[in-house]
Design an enzyme around this catalytic site. Structure first.
Site, mmCIF file in Angstrom:
data_model
loop_
_atom_site.group_PDB
_atom_site.id
_atom_site.type_symbol
_atom_site.label_atom_id
_atom_site.label_comp_id
_atom_site.label_asym_id
_atom_site.label_seq_id
_atom_site.Cartn_x
_atom_site.Cartn_y
_atom_site.Cartn_z
ATOM 1 N N ASP A 95 -13.154 106.945 -85.386
ATOM 2 C CA ASP A 95 -14.080 106.295 -85.351
ATOM 3 C C ASP A 95 -15.417 107.409 -84.949
ATOM 4 O O ASP A 95 -14.920 108.499 -85.230
ATOM 5 C CB ASP A 95 -14.161 105.177 -84.069
ATOM 6 N N HIS A 149 -18.060 104.054 -89.603
ATOM 7 C CA HIS A 149 -17.636 104.287 -88.334
ATOM 8 C C HIS A 149 -17.056 105.801 -88.498
ATOM 9 O O HIS A 149 -15.853 106.288 -88.469
ATOM 10 C CB HIS A 149 -16.406 103.557 -88.012
ATOM 11 N N GLU A 153 -18.618 97.232 -90.844
ATOM 12 C CA GLU A 153 -19.757 97.893 -90.297
ATOM 13 C C GLU A 153 -20.097 99.032 -91.178
ATOM 14 O O GLU A 153 -20.283 99.869 -90.115
ATOM 15 C CB GLU A 153 -19.568 97.792 -88.848
HETATM 16 C C1 TNX Z 1 -16.511 95.338 -83.928
HETATM 17 S S1 TNX Z 1 -14.045 94.661 -85.314
HETATM 18 C C2 TNX Z 1 -16.065 96.476 -84.506
HETATM 19 C C3 TNX Z 1 -15.465 97.621 -83.564
HETATM 20 C C4 TNX Z 1 -15.814 97.243 -82.301
HETATM 21 C C5 TNX Z 1 -15.687 95.944 -81.876
HETATM 22 C C6 TNX Z 1 -16.103 95.383 -80.476
HETATM 23 C C7 TNX Z 1 -14.485 95.654 -86.071
HETATM 24 C C8 TNX Z 1 -13.890 95.577 -87.449
HETATM 25 N N1 TNX Z 1 -15.561 96.284 -85.785
HETATM 26 O O1 TNX Z 1 -16.054 98.855 -83.867
HETATM 27 O O2 TNX Z 1 -15.263 97.995 -81.284
HETATM 28 O O3 TNX Z 1 -16.460 95.129 -82.667
HETATM 29 O O4 TNX Z 1 -15.515 94.161 -80.107
#
Ligand code: TNX
Length: 546
Positions: free
Chosen positions: A194, A269, A332
């Site tokens: 990440d 990420h 994301e």
């Molecule tokens: C969203 S869930 C994210 C993570 C974070 C999390 C915290 C997801 C696929 N992405 O990068 O750690 O929320 O709840």
């Protein structure tokens, strides 16, 4: 002779409905009990020798008994019999039958995994002291007379550990694997990379861990949009799993019938990797391993070399993890840098793509084709639906259940892990004394109430729901002890969600079993959150997610 006080306590415990968690498919309790004694043997055929050894590992430390492993049942001695039985094929590879009488216990299953789950049930039929790691005197090691038939509801029964935000040491991963096995969970998804850290050694690209596994400092307190006022701890943090560590973890998991699914995040990420190899980014700017949380604009570029780089990484990952599924993240991924980068724009043109969503979809497709060529299957977070889902992809539905519904309707397999019910990093109570958490509100009852098959799927579509998993993201979970607090007992509730037949789920019975189960967790030194009055009832409805 009068029974000792400890023995009386044991009797009253074991004569009640046994507290087995997750609740089996069917349990019948009879009169009387079997008692383990110093001369009790384990009977197992050669091909179950490894399971018999494992059973000894479970039973010897607390009882102090030897449990010699023998091929045939001796006369006049109590025995625990492990047997493979092709006639039980209808219970599937993970189902089993356990029957006990005053002279012994028999665990029968079509396959080794079923025998293993029968052993987990046997441990829970014994007094909770059996979970202690040192011999303890004065306990009668009794097993009630029962006939149990059991099999799991879902094939994918998982949890995700985020070792990227805070490194979770190998020894803790192994402890967690033991706990997953105790709860009859069979999948550990490891989030290995990440923005805040790259946690797996890749021989071809050593800087991923030399540079990417270490961050100079970490945000203190909760992430806020106003990072100008942010405070940092000034502490270097990091760590990574060597390839030997990974092999050790994978083997440890396999012995417990757990598949480890690795996740290498892309195209978002990605800041830790870009910090190690700036040519993977879009701006040419040097970056540090990210010291704070949130969604990050620094994503991989879409150059051919970056695709090849990531495929090289996956080649090493595939060699280490036998898992059919390889997770490539996909969540994301802000498209800002792609929109602003002339190189990315030229690439989009050249590929004849209409927008940046299609560019992400193209990115994921190239991984899908690659993994398919290696005999593996791609799984990714539900954003991989945007811009078109790759042909062979499986979707992990996290932003609610819609991603899962859409993918299942399109004939893709899905794993359910919605924030609303299965984000074990969310707060589990409104008590101001709770530790800092990312937010949300996810009490035990809500996890328990989760139904993995979304309404509105036909029976055929529902077959695409492989199962569900609880995710423990670790932004605010810096240590294993804190991790345990967030994971337990919500993971116990998840175990019934994915294992127990729907019609046998019952929150009141679960809570009662959890009381006895808590003693086991204590003996195993698990820092679980004790349920409070607020957890004692299942609300008619839950508040909307925050
Ligand atoms: C969203 S869930 C994210 C993570 C974070 C999390 C915290 C997801 C696929 N992405 O990068 O750690 O929320 O709840």
């Amino acid at each position: 002779m009068l029974p000792t006080l400890a023995a009386v306590a044991t009797l009253s415990l074991t004569q009640a409905e046994p507290a087995i968690l997750p609740e089996p498919k069917s349990v019948r309790v009879g009169e009387g009990m079997f008692e383990l004694r110093p001369d009790t043997v384990v009977v197992a055929p050669t091909d179950l020798r490894a399971k018999a050894e494992q059973l000894r590992g479970y039973l010897c430390p607390a009882t102090g008994f030897e449990f010699p492993i023998v091929g045939r049942r001796p006369r006049g001695k109590g025995a625990i019999v492990l047997a493979k039985d092709a006639k039980l094929a209808a219970l599937g590879g993970e189902g089993y039958r356990l029957a006990s009488t005053p002279s012994g216990v028999e665990i029968r299953a079509a396959a080794e995994a079923g025998v293993f789950y029968g052993m987990q049930t046997l441990r829970q039929l014994l007094p909770s002291d059996v979970f202690r790691q040192a011999p303890i005197a004065g306990v009668r090691w009794t097993v009630p007379v029962v006939a149990i038939e059991d099999r799991p509801r879902f094939a994918w029964r998982g949890s995700m550990i985020d070792s990227a935000r805070w490194f979770m040491p190998k020894e803790f991963v192994k402890k967690y694997l033991d706990l997953l096995a105790l709860h009859k969970l069979n999948t550990l998804h490891m989030h290995l990379t990440d923005d805040q850290g790259w946690r797996i050694e890749i021989k071809k690209y050593p800087k991923l861990t030399e540079v990417g596994a270490w961050r100079a400092q970490t945000l203190v307190g909760h992430y806020s949009e106003n990072l100008k006022e942010a405070k940092y701890d000034g502490q270097r943090h990091g760590g990574f799993y060597t390839q030997d560590d990974v092999r050790e973890i994978v083997a440890y998991a396999a012995a417990r019938h757990i598949t480890v699914v690795p996740e290498i995040e892309m195209p978002g990420h990605a800041q830790a990797a870009i910090a190690a190899y700036p040519e993977l980014g879009n701006t040419g700017r040097a970056l540090e391993v990210h010291p704070t949380w949130g969604v990050n604009e620094n994503v991989f570029n879409v150059n051919e070399n970056t695709i090849l780089f990531l495929q090289d990484v996956l080649t090493e990952v595939i060699a280490l993890f036998p898992s059919k599924f390889i997770h490539i993240g996909g969540d994301e991924c802000p498209k800002k840098q792609w929109r602003e980068s002339p190189v990315a724009q030229a690439r989009k043109q050249e590929l004849g793509l209409k927008d940046e969503d299609e560019l992400q979809s193209w990115f994921v497709r190239s991984m899908d084709t690659f993994l398919d060529g290696k005999g593996r299957r791609l799984i990714g977070w539900d954003e991989i639906l945007e811009g078109g889902l790759a042909e062979g992809a499986t979707v992990m539905s996290w932003r609610g259940i819609q991603g899962g519904v859409t993918a299942a309707k399109a004939g893709h397999d899905v794993v359910m892990s919605p924030t609303s019910h299965l984000y074990l990093d969310y707060r589990q109570s409104r008590d101001p004394g709770e530790p800092l958490a990312i937010g949300g509100f996810l009490p035990l009852a809500r996890v328990y109430s989760y139904e993995p098959i979304p309404a509105g799927l036909s029976d055929d579509e529902a077959k695409h729901v492989l199962g569900a998993q609880g995710n423990v993201w670790t932004e605010y979970i810096p240590t294993p002890k804190r991790f345990e607090y967030f994971a337990f007992p919500r993971l116990c509730a998840l175990a019934e969600v994915v294992w127990t037949p729907k019609e046998r789920k019952d929150y009141a019975r679960f809570l009662a079993a959890l009381k006895a189960h808590g003693k086991r967790l204590e003996a195993l030194d698990v820092n679980y959150r004790r349920p409070t009055d607020a957890d004692a009832t299942m609300p008619d409805r839950f508040e909307e997610e925050e």
